[in-house]
Each structure stands twice: as C-alpha cells, then as structure tokens.
Scaffold this active site. Sequence first.
Site, PDB file in Angstrom:
ATOM      1  CD  GLU A 177      -1.270  -3.053   9.401  1.00 34.81           C
ATOM      2  OE1 GLU A 177      -1.800  -3.788   8.556  1.00 34.81           O
ATOM      3  OE2 GLU A 177      -1.011  -1.856   9.196  1.00 34.81           O
ATOM      4  CG  HIS A 228       0.667  -3.611   5.321  1.00 39.01           C
ATOM      5  ND1 HIS A 228      -0.175  -3.344   4.273  1.00 39.01           N
ATOM      6  CD2 HIS A 228       1.201  -4.830   5.059  1.00 39.01           C
ATOM      7  CE1 HIS A 228      -0.144  -4.353   3.408  1.00 39.01           C
ATOM      8  NE2 HIS A 228       0.672  -5.268   3.870  1.00 39.01           N
ATOM      9  CG  HIS A 254      -1.881  -1.183   1.198  1.00 41.78           C
ATOM     10  ND1 HIS A 254      -2.172  -1.947   2.298  1.00 41.78           N
ATOM     11  CD2 HIS A 254      -2.571  -1.729   0.173  1.00 41.78           C
ATOM     12  CE1 HIS A 254      -3.015  -2.905   1.974  1.00 41.78           C
ATOM     13  NE2 HIS A 254      -3.291  -2.796   0.687  1.00 41.78           N
ATOM     14  CD  GLU A 279      -0.664   0.735   4.391  1.00 36.03           C
ATOM     15  OE1 GLU A 279      -1.899   0.650   4.265  1.00 36.03           O
ATOM     16  OE2 GLU A 279       0.066  -0.278   4.477  1.00 36.03           O
TER      17      GLU A 279
HETATM   18  C1  GEM Z   1      -4.389  -5.019   6.054  1.00 29.47           C
HETATM   19  S1  GEM Z   1      -4.138  -6.670   6.405  1.00 29.47           S
HETATM   20  C2  GEM Z   1      -5.756  -7.253   6.555  1.00 29.47           C
HETATM   21  C3  GEM Z   1      -6.000  -7.837   7.869  1.00 29.47           C
HETATM   22  N1  GEM Z   1      -5.054  -8.876   8.034  1.00 29.47           N
HETATM   23  C4  GEM Z   1      -5.221  -9.903   8.861  1.00 29.47           C
HETATM   24  N2  GEM Z   1      -4.316 -10.867   8.866  1.00 29.47           N
HETATM   25  N3  GEM Z   1      -6.273  -9.903   9.652  1.00 29.47           N
HETATM   26  C5  GEM Z   1      -5.140  -4.909   4.700  1.00 29.47           C
HETATM   27  O1  GEM Z   1      -4.549  -5.196   3.667  1.00 29.47           O
HETATM   28  O2  GEM Z   1      -6.335  -4.536   4.742  1.00 29.47           O
HETATM   29  C6  GEM Z   1      -3.053  -4.404   6.003  1.00 29.47           C
HETATM   30  C7  GEM Z   1      -3.091  -2.933   5.757  1.00 29.47           C
HETATM   31  O3  GEM Z   1      -3.862  -2.468   4.894  1.00 29.47           O
HETATM   32  O4  GEM Z   1      -2.347  -2.221   6.410  1.00 29.47           O
HETATM   33 ZN    ZN Z   2      -1.461  -1.728   4.191  1.00 30.00          ZN
END
Ligand code: GEM
Ligand code: ZN
Length: 375
Positions: A335, A259, A166, A169
């Site tokens: 994250e 992320h 993304h 980020e």
């Molecule tokens: C998130 S990751 C999604 C949730 N992941 C788990 N393992 N529950 C996305 O892609 O929406 C990462 C992000 O966007 O930062």
């Molecule tokens: Zn992300």
Amino acid sequence: MIINSQFDSGNIHVIRADQPNDIQLSINKDNQSDFYQWFHFKLHATPFVEHVLYINDLAKSAYPDGWRGYKAVASYDREQWFRVDTEFDGDTLRIDFTPEYDSVYFAYFAPYSYERHLNLIADAQMSFDCRHELLGTTLDGRELNLLMIGEDADHKNKIWVTARQHPGETMAQWLIEGFLTRLLDEDDGTARALLENNQFYVVPNMNPDGSARGHLRTNAAGMNLNREWAEPSLEKSPEVFHVLKKMEQTGVDLFLDVHGDEALPYNFVAGTEGNPNYGERIANLEEAFKQSLMACTPEFQDTHGYPKDAPGQANLTIACNAVGHKFDCLSYTLEMPFKDNADLPDESFGWSPARCHQLGEDLLVAIRAVSVNLR
Ligand code: GEM
Ligand code: ZN
C-alpha cells in the site's frame, strides 16, 4: 468557467460554475457501484484570479477519512502534479487556487492514462529478456497485458506482481514503471542477479476499463476485483479470471499486489497471517522482506498499517490471501498513500509519481533478500 472531464480517467459532475469563487462540484459513482472518490477534471480559468472549488457529498464517499489531511493535486502540463491548498469540513472539500495559465487539471492523484500504459508495454517488450503476452480482453474490450521478464527455466522462482486492481490507485502503476525500469536495466547488478534465478510476471494494470472510466475501485461491471479471487468469472471479472488461469500454468513463488490507501499516510504491507496455511516459514519470509525494504529506504515502515487478521479469518476473496493460500507462497498487498508519507512529508508534491518510481526500484532489493529462501 468551463469544466471538462471527457478524457481518459476523467470524473467530475458540475453542479454550477458561474462564479470563480463558487465552483460547486461532486464526484460520479463507479458504474453499477456505490463507490466514489476518484476525481480528475480540467478547469478553463481566468489567470491570476482566485478560484474556489467545492467538491460536495464526501461524507458518503468510499473512504471519508481519506479527505482528512489530504491535498488535491493540480497540473498545467499533465506531467508535473503539485499539491494545492485544500481543506475538508467533514463533507465538503474546498480547493483554493489562483491559476497562472488559462487552464489547469485537478485530480485525486497523478493520473496514469491507458495511452501511457500501452507505451509502457510497447517499450518493455523491446527490452532484452522481456516478452509481452495478451492474457485476454476486458468487458470494454481493452487488453489485459502481461510482461514476462527473465529466461524461462524450471529451476527459477516465479515472481508475480499485479497492480491497479483498484483503478483510482494510480500510484500502483507509477510504482510499476520504476520497478520495470530497474528490472530491465542490463547494467543494474541487482536486476541481473535476480534474473539469474527468478522469472517475473508483471501485470502493470489489472483494471484498464475502470482506469479509463475514472472509477475508484471497480471494473466496467462495478465489480471490486480484489474481492473476486475465490470465484472469478468471464462475465463479471475476466481480469482476475485470466490472471489466475495463467498463474495456475506458471505457479507462484512470491506475489505482490500493489495498491494505494486513501487514509493512512504511510507505505506499508498487508500479509496473509489470517490464512489457514500460514506458518513460521511464511512469517519468517515476511519479516525478512520488511526488514530488507526498511533497511533500503525510510519511505517504507512497519509500524502503521491494516489490523492483522486473526488466525484462520483471512478473506480468501482478496488477491493477496487467495494467491498466498493457493500457492503456499509469500504474498503481500503493498500500500502507498494518496496523501504523503507522514514520516518524510513533501509540502510541494506529497506522495508523488517520482517517489512511487523510487519505491518500485527499491522493491528489487527486498525481493532479492528473500528470493533464495522462497522454497
Ligand atoms: C485492500 S486489501 C484488504 C486488506 N488486506 C489484508 N490483507 N488485510 C482492499 O482491497 O480493501 C487493498 C486496497 O484496497 O488498497
Ligand atoms: Zn486497492
């Protein structure tokens, strides 16, 4: 006032900018997508005059909760990014700022340019035991760069780290800088011990097109790369296609996908508890990783994070889940916050490139804590 965004990762739409105390702005959507949240622009200002900037229509942005308690970052020199007075009324973000110089940059988080990315790759490849492989090119023709660190040997674990699927980020790539700095430091004992039994495959920027375009979440074709890991395609998601193809050649014993999170003011991980093949071995590795990182730094915590997936309910289009399932390995989404770490707030800078760097260095300790038990 003049406002400009015609530069790497620039994104703003000027509604009007006639009066310093009534600058009306909005954020452009990602190309071929409805996502918008990343902003980055330059204000040519009148020094020592109060400027009030309004960024409108944020109730429909990708993550409206990301604006609650958020403070925008600003910079005069494009190196130091500091937090500025920011208020959110549920739809409009208001930034109050009195500049000390003729021009100032504003952004959602400290930007990380494609030029800085190319410098990172160039510097790393000149380090001992670091190779650079071009995995392919993106839809806009930019490079998808892989750094391979550690002498090649069959007995070694293959540890993959990807960042910035993304593009907005940017904290993900700031963390990778710190991670690589320590991993490539020939005087660092943790790094040297890791490289005796582990090889690292690092993709510092999974989405260079979206980065340069000033996107929040998608590539040049409007694809959310972190939903492309079940069936990537050269036509829509070449970034994922090339990385997955290389992973299939090397194998994966540990995967970290880095992320940033718009709303939660914490550093945390999201695992693969919803995967069909999740079990005690992976659960124990996850716990060991988290306990080691918490022991290493108070910047990381395991209280706040995403809701856990129910057993068998993982979304296998997401990198962390797809790779964990395919290679039956420890696999985490890491994250970091756009806002700050609420457990250790910094009023002046919030979560910042320097703190991303440090967390990247600390990651080596957690990887070492699990590396002997990955298989
Ligand atoms: C998130 S990751 C999604 C949730 N992941 C788990 N393992 N529950 C996305 O892609 O929406 C990462 C992000 O966007 O930062
Ligand atoms: Zn992300």
